[in-house]
Design a protein around this motif. Structure first.
Motif, PDB file in Angstrom:
ATOM      1  N   PRO A  81      23.317  85.891 -53.985  1.00  0.00           N
ATOM      2  CA  PRO A  81      23.265  84.502 -54.453  1.00  0.00           C
ATOM      3  C   PRO A  81      24.009  84.334 -55.761  1.00  0.00           C
ATOM      4  O   PRO A  81      24.250  85.266 -56.510  1.00  0.00           O
ATOM      5  CB  PRO A  81      21.762  84.250 -54.613  1.00  0.00           C
ATOM      6  N   ASN A 265      16.798  77.677 -50.794  1.00  0.00           N
ATOM      7  CA  ASN A 265      18.015  78.000 -51.538  1.00  0.00           C
ATOM      8  C   ASN A 265      17.786  78.221 -53.024  1.00  0.00           C
ATOM      9  O   ASN A 265      18.681  78.687 -53.721  1.00  0.00           O
ATOM     10  CB  ASN A 265      19.048  76.880 -51.365  1.00  0.00           C
ATOM     11  N   SER A 275      19.052  83.434 -51.317  1.00  0.00           N
ATOM     12  CA  SER A 275      19.723  83.587 -50.032  1.00  0.00           C
ATOM     13  C   SER A 275      18.858  84.482 -49.162  1.00  0.00           C
ATOM     14  O   SER A 275      18.496  85.586 -49.577  1.00  0.00           O
ATOM     15  CB  SER A 275      21.110  84.198 -50.205  1.00  0.00           C
TER      16      SER A 275
END
Length: 920
Positions: A81, A265, A275
């Motif tokens: 992420p 998210n 993620s």
């Protein structure tokens, strides 16, 4: 353009051939003289692309690895992420929380755990699980962990459709082994189904790797061709259960906030970018198996045993006799005891597993020990964050306590049941963690009362001690604890109040009292705490000038005495010398304190210290007895208080540890929830030990454990049908591997709660035995002059193993000492005599009686000595001095009161009633 230092294809193939034979990366590197990283890259390349050839610089094969497919299905975009791309050192350190130690492979992205589509574990490296068969072209792509069918469908990639279709449409070639009564060879008594079931149980119990399981199949087929499948494919269908029902719950890598089954998210607490694929890749999750599913299957099997406890009027015994349990009992509901405690996975690392285990209080104690439920399993470094760890468990209990669930019994009748949690058992550290209290080494560190403790000097440092307070100490209560937690929340300085650090997640658990719901665990506070503390204190050279110090000569004498003891089967570990006490387990400390020390320390410890020590086993014998009256509990409480109160004057104030303080709270827990054995942590610790045996290697540990644990249930259910007509030897072997007693009573079952073990031999009674029969009026119907009898060596009565004296001497375990309604006795032989009946000798007549011929033990009148007069009569009454006699008596099972432990020391014979220990 050729690459520099490129290895030949033959050498690359040789590397992987050695790897397939089970060799590790380091061994291959040393054997071939190749760098370790090169070996690892070549093996990874074969697993990803099914080739060891050098890849072209432009382009690469389109076939992707299982890891890549899993990540692509979990989400899109970069593996990491955005919040993790800035090189945050703190997060980089936290990213390895759950990876597990993997020697030279730690941190290698290729060695993260793979979650296979078909409920199997797919591992990289040289520690492959047996569940993935590289000889078969299978593509473990999507995760079998999901929150439901929708999650499973959502994360299954298109690449797995063909393989899935093949498995659903193609007939399973291993069904022929389970179906039918085909023998493994002509004239054999073993069917293919029985052999395959035993094979499954063997593989799961011993955690065989893929290579070991494949070699075992090959070996069996060499001995008897065609007796078992040649492939491991059958394991995927027949050794796993709860397909698609296991849930994966995520937590934030930065703040450990609970994210649920759908992480989203962004973390709602720290705004960390998330993620799903990254959380799976770095193993920021734990596994959950819903209780409702497990309870539905379990209650269908054991519903007839609910509430079948042994009872006695006006006595404390199992959980159902506790005051708190009786005050809140509701019809149509069951209550649970749960345990959450960590167990180290690797001896040289900080990685551990933290399971949440549950038992049903309405089941008898023996059945509870055999039916432990696993709800949550966390694996990682350090401890789990309580808010994340307990959330799925509490959420499900909130639903089960209000709406309940429906289940069907064996005959198809439907029942509706609600579930509540009443008891939590764990050690002091875990208890403070889940209660959100200060630990015991802080002020107000006791979770049961408001004892502040005090700091004193011990050696070169300070320690917190908990001496007896003459004016008493107030107990904690739930309403006050909630108020203190609210006060902490409103305090801007975030300071604890009376030991309460803040609200606990357990406040949300329906019908659970965060104070009374916890029980002082005698395994940690008594066995591993007080007993170990004082035994080590006696032999500590720092206290050589003290009166209680024991020399090396005393140690050698005690070691010899311990090695001569023959314990019964209830004591799982044979006695080891005190010189090895650093390696003793909790059960060994318990056996030493309760059974061995009252005798072997009698002439070793000075009189005043021996009298003080005897307060401890005297109290615990009461709290671990089958039944205890209110007066006996009061006596045990007085003994424990006196023991703690005398420590400062005998040993010094610095030795009044927190474990000693917890002894004063034991009897209160007994009054609330039954005797100590009813809520023993030994049961859960045994299960933790089993869980630690259910993995191999260092990869995918939590998945391996979860899969193997739930495989047992399906194997046991399959065994009930497959082994119904099997021989007794096969059934006994199956039961020993699965801890299942489904076939135990198939043969030699006489009356209720009595099972005769082994095969008997015919003989006639001796004149001495005939005289003993005639003395017993209840056996006056026996006609020993005309009938022969069948002699046996062993039997089980009310879960007590009783053997003849001859059998006990052979096995170096003495299970022949019992207490009858009239005396203590040693079982000399067990015979089955036919009873008068109207069956007229028809086959299958079960009109028979098991008779025990026993030698009585005569009680010796205690002669007062200087030492004996200092021991209170109530303290010494559990220790009985006896002597052998030649007087023979005949009794039946109904005359047996309890099983006993006999020990001989310095020419004297002593007998003690066996406390209630956990069943194995």
């Amino acid at each position: 353009m050729p690459r520099k230092k490129e290895l030949s294809e033959d050498l690359r193939a040789k590397i992987f051939d050695l790897h397939k034979t089970g060799k590790g990366y380091k061994i291959i590197a040393r054997t071939l003289g190749i760098h370790l990283s090169t070996v690892r890259e070549i093996v990874h390349k074969w697993r990803r692309f099914n080739t060891v050839a050098t890849l072209p610089r432009s382009g690469r094969p389109t076939k992707t690895s299982a890891k890549t497919k899993l990540i692509n299905e979990a989400g899109h975009g970069s593996t990491e992420p955005k919040g993790n791309r800035r090189g945050d050192s703190n997060h980089k350190k936290a990213s390895h929380v759950s990876a597990g130690p993997t020697d030279d492979r730690r941190g290698d992205s290729e060695h993260v755990m793979h979650i296979a589509r078909d409920n199997t574990v797919y591992n990289d490296g040289d520690t492959d699980s047996y569940s993935s068969d590289s000889d078969e072209d299978e593509d473990p792509t999507a995760s079998h962990l999901s929150a439901g069918k929708a999650e499973t469908k959502k994360h299954q990639g298109p690449t797995s459709c063909a393989s899935s279709d093949d498995e659903t449409t193609e007939e399973d070639p291993t069904e022929q082994f389970f179906c039918g009564e085909k023998k493994i060879y002509a004239g054999s008594s073993v069917t293919m189904g029985a052999l395959l079931l035993l094979l499954l149980a063997f593989i799961v119990k011993h955690g065989l790797s893929k290579a070991a399981a494949r070699d075992l199949l090959h070996l069996l087929n060499l001995v008897v061709p065609g007796c078992v499948p040649k492939s491991l494919r059958f394991l995927k269908k027949h050794s796993t259960d709860y397909n698609g029902k296991t849930e994966i719950h995520f937590y934030c890598p930065r703040c450990t906030n609970y994210l649920g089954v759908d992480p989203g998210n962004e973390c709602s607490v720290c705004q960390q970018s998330l993620s799903r694929k990254y959380l799976i890749l770095k193993a920021y999750y734990f596994l959950v198996m819903p209780l409702e599913i497990q309870l539905r299957n379990l209650l269908a099997r054991v519903h007839s045993k609910l509430g079948k406890h042994f009872t006695r009027d006006d006595s404390f015994s199992d959980v159902h006799t506790g005051n708190e349990y009786k005050s809140e009992r509701q019809d149509g509901s069951i209550t649970l005891t749960f345990n959450c405690d960590g167990s180290p996975v690797f001896s040289s690392s900080k990685y551990s597993i933290w399971p949440i285990l549950c038992t049903i209080n309405e089941l008898p104690y023996v059945e509870r020990c055999k039916n432990v439920l696993l709800h949550t399993l966390w694996f990682g470094k350090g401890k789990p964050q309580v808010q994340s760890f307990l959330t799925p468990f509490i959420n499900e209990l909130q639903k089960l306590s209000t709406a309940g669930f429906c289940w069907k019994d064996e005959i198809g009748s439907e029942h509706h049941t609600t579930v509540t949690v009443k008891i939590c058992t764990c050690d002091a550290i875990a208890r403070a963690m889940v209660q959100n209290f200060e630990p015991f080494n802080k002020e107000f560190g006791c979770g049961f009362c408001y004892h502040k403790g005090e700091m004193v000097i011990k050696g070169r440092a300070f320690t917190r001690v908990y001496p007896i307070q003459m004016d008493g100490c107030d107990l904690r209560h739930m309403p006050e604890t909630v108020q203190l937690a609210e006060l902490v929340m409103g305090n801007s300085y975030d300071q604890s109040q009376m030991g309460v650090k803040g609200p606990s997640l357990l406040f949300l658990l329906p019908s659970f009292d965060i104070i009374k719901g916890f029980i002082p665990d005698y395994m940690h506070c008594f066995c591993l705490g007080v007993v170990r503390q004082f035994v080590n204190l006696w032999f500590d050279p720092l206290y050589a000038s003290k009166d209680f110090h024991l020399t090396d000569e005393h140690l050698n004498d005690l070691d010899r005495a311990l090695c001569e003891i023959q314990p019964p089967n209830e004591i799982s570990q044979s006695p080891r010398s005190l010189s090895e006490r650093m390696h003793w387990k909790a059960c060994e400390w318990r056996a030493f304190a309760l059974l061995y020390s009252p005798v072997i320390l009698r002439n070793v410890l000075p009189a005043v210290y021996y009298k003080h020590w005897m307060l401890l086993p005297c109290a615990l014998h009461v709290l671990l007895s089958h039944f205890a009256t209110q007066d006996e509990l009061n006596c045990a409480e007085l003994c424990l208080v006196q023991f703690v109160a005398q420590i400062p004057s005998l040993y010094g104030l610095e030795h009044c540890s927190y474990d000693c303080h917890l002894l004063t709270h034991l009897t209160e827990g007994v009054r609330n929830w039954g005797l100590l054995w009813a809520n023993s942590v030994f049961v859960f610790q045994d299960m933790n030990s089993r869980l630690l045996q259910m993995y191999s290697g260092t990869q995918s540990i939590s998945l391996q454990i979860f899969k193997n644990f739930f495989s047992y249930e399906k194997i046991i259910r399959q065994g009930s049908a497959t082994l119904q007509d099997a021989s007794t030897e096969i059934k006994d072997f199956f039961c020993s591997m699965t801890s299942c007693d489904g076939f135990t009573k198939s043969l030699n079952y006489i009356g209720e709660d009595l099972v005769i073990l082994g095969s008997g031999s015919q003989r006639v009674l001796t004149p001495r035995e005939i005289a003993a029969l005639q003395k017993n009026e209840t056996l006056s119907w026996c006609q020993p002059h005309r009938d022969s009898v069948t002699e046996y060596k062993r039997c089980v009565y009310k879960n007590m193993l009783v053997t003849s004296l001859e059998c006990s001497g052979t096995l170096k375990r003495n299970n022949s000492v019992i207490e009858t309604s009239s005396c203590f006795a040693v079982v000399e032989s067990l015979v089955v005599v036919p009873k008068p009946c109207s069956c007229e000798g028809r086959p299958g007549c079960s009109c028979r009686e098991l008779v025990f011929f026993c030698k009585q033990l005569q009680l010796l009148t205690r002669q007062p000595t200087i030492q004996d007069t200092q021991i209170n009569t109530n303290i010494a009454k559990f220790l009985v001095k006896v002597r052998n006699s030649n007087e023979l008596c005949a009794i039946t099972c109904q005359d047996i009161v309890s099983k006993c432990f006999m020990i001989e020391h310095v020419g004297q014979l002593y007998v003690m009633r066996m406390p209630v220990f956990e069943t194995h």
